[in-house]
Design a protein around this motif. Structure first.
Motif, PDB file in Angstrom:
ATOM      1  N   HIS A 114       8.631   9.331   0.858  1.00  0.00           N
ATOM      2  CA  HIS A 114       9.604   8.759   1.661  1.00  0.00           C
ATOM      3  C   HIS A 114       8.747   7.607   2.524  1.00  0.00           C
ATOM      4  N   ILE A 115       7.690   7.895   2.593  1.00  0.00           N
ATOM      5  CA  ILE A 115       6.835   7.058   3.581  1.00  0.00           C
ATOM      6  C   ILE A 115       5.916   6.054   3.167  1.00  0.00           C
ATOM      7  N   ALA A 116       6.566   4.872   2.975  1.00  0.00           N
ATOM      8  CA  ALA A 116       5.587   3.525   2.619  1.00  0.00           C
ATOM      9  C   ALA A 116       4.295   3.764   2.665  1.00  0.00           C
ATOM     10  N   GLU A 117       3.733   4.160   3.944  1.00  0.00           N
ATOM     11  CA  GLU A 117       2.422   4.093   4.247  1.00  0.00           C
ATOM     12  C   GLU A 117       1.699   5.599   3.758  1.00  0.00           C
TER      13      GLU A 117
ATOM     14  N   GLU B 226      13.765   3.027  -3.083  1.00  0.00           N
ATOM     15  CA  GLU B 226      12.499   2.472  -3.211  1.00  0.00           C
ATOM     16  C   GLU B 226      12.532   0.954  -2.648  1.00  0.00           C
ATOM     17  N   ALA B 227      13.698   0.436  -2.210  1.00  0.00           N
ATOM     18  CA  ALA B 227      13.584  -0.862  -1.712  1.00  0.00           C
ATOM     19  C   ALA B 227      13.247  -0.698  -0.237  1.00  0.00           C
ATOM     20  N   GLY B 228      13.354   0.655   0.351  1.00  0.00           N
ATOM     21  CA  GLY B 228      12.992   0.803   1.644  1.00  0.00           C
ATOM     22  C   GLY B 228      11.554   1.391   1.648  1.00  0.00           C
ATOM     23  N   GLY B 229      10.869   1.421   0.641  1.00  0.00           N
ATOM     24  CA  GLY B 229       9.427   1.948   0.818  1.00  0.00           C
ATOM     25  C   GLY B 229       9.092   3.357   0.215  1.00  0.00           C
TER      26      GLY B 229
END
Ligand SMILES: C[S@@+](CC[C@H](N)C(=O)[O-])C[C@H]1O[C@@H](n2cnc3c(N)ncnc32)[C@H](O)[C@@H]1O
Length: 271
Positions: free
Chosen positions: A127-130, A177-180
């Motif tokens: 869930h975390i882009a980083e 996936e648009a939110g990372g």
């Protein structure tokens, strides 16, 4: 673990905003109870072969707290568990004296280095882009000899599903996936990533569920799709696809399979 693997600290407020399944949602407790019922048996089976009495543990992204609570029982009175989450409101019910609830953004907050015998995530990194930077930091939080155990999901089998369920999943994954989020590929790469981060004795197993419409497992996915509706709307996704998927999930004539969980673990070599 090198500084490059640990990565740089990014904007944590943005990470919190992008997370689709906020613990503040009015039906979050019910959703987390169902999530725990869905995943706990496999998590406990995998982790019970790894955890030892007296260990210092970190459950990163502890959510509703069932895994942290169980871990507290496994490590006994001389062990400790830090149950860390960006939003700890669902963790306050943990009464165990050896479990400490800690509000922490894994993207921006300092993690103590070389501190823990056991570090765990379940459905957090996807869930975390980083996620790459966070993975490096979780690894660096291990003491020499400590074990990292990750349980992260891959949705490639459910996005290939037929019917309204498959359509709902494809829409939902596009929104997430648009939110990372990264729901395909990442989890399957994790065993190799643990090796590349210098862990040894790396191993992995897969788990997935097949369940009937109208069951508690189906209710978990109905609520998850419900909570994702604002993100679906944000990408202009047709929310009737979500509603049709939810209707199918309520129908006991249908059977469904859930995403695949990759469980993987490895040990930091003793110095
Ligand atoms: C899908 S839930 C899983 C909860 C728990 N690990 C479980 O499996 O029962 C993901 C959790 O990660 C937390 N989380 C998301 N982003 C985070 C961040 N940047 N730092 C710390 N926790 C985060 C969420 O608040 C949520 O509690």
């Amino acid at each position: 673990v090198t500084q490059e693997q640990v990565g740089s600290v990014a904007d944590g407020a943005a990470a919190a905003q992008r997370y689709l399944f906020a613990n503040a949602w009015e039906r979050a407790r019910r959703r987390l109870d169902l999530l725990e019922q869905y995943y706990d048996p496999t998590s406990f089976r995998w982790a019970s072969a790894l955890v030892r009495d007296g260990w210092r543990c970190l459950d990163a992204g502890a959510g509703g707290g069932s895994f942290a609570r169980w871990l507290g029982e496994q490590v006994g009175a001389t062990g400790t568990v830090v149950a860390a989450d960006i939003d700890v409101q669902q963790l306050h019910g943990i009464a165990a004296s050896n479990v400490e609830v800690r509000e922490m953004n894994l993207v921006t907050d300092e993690l103590p280095q070389g501190e823990f015998d056991f570090v765990h995530t379940r459905h957090v990194l996807v869930h975390i882009a980083e996620r790459d930077a966070v993975l490096g930091r979780l690894c660096a939080a291990l003491r020499p000899g400590g074990v990292l155990m990750l349980e992260e999901g891959d949705v490639s089998s459910v996005t290939a599903a037929t019917g309204a369920y498959g359509n709902a999943w494809r829409t939902f994954v596009r929104a997430a996936e648009a939110g990372g989020g990264r729901y395909t590929g990442f989890a399957f790469d994790l065993p190799a990533r643990l090796g590349a981060l210098g862990l040894v004795d790396v191993d992995a197993e897969l788990d997935a569920q097949i369940f009937r419409g109208g069951s508690a497992s189906a209710e978990f996915w109905i609520l998850s799709l419900e909570q994702a509706l604002p993100a679906v709307a944000a990408i202009g996704g047709p929310d009737d696809l979500i509603a049709r998927g939810q209707a199918e999930l309520s129908d006991a004539r249908h059977w469904f399979h859930g995403p695949t969980t990759v469980g993987t673990w490895g040990r930091r070599p003793a110095d």
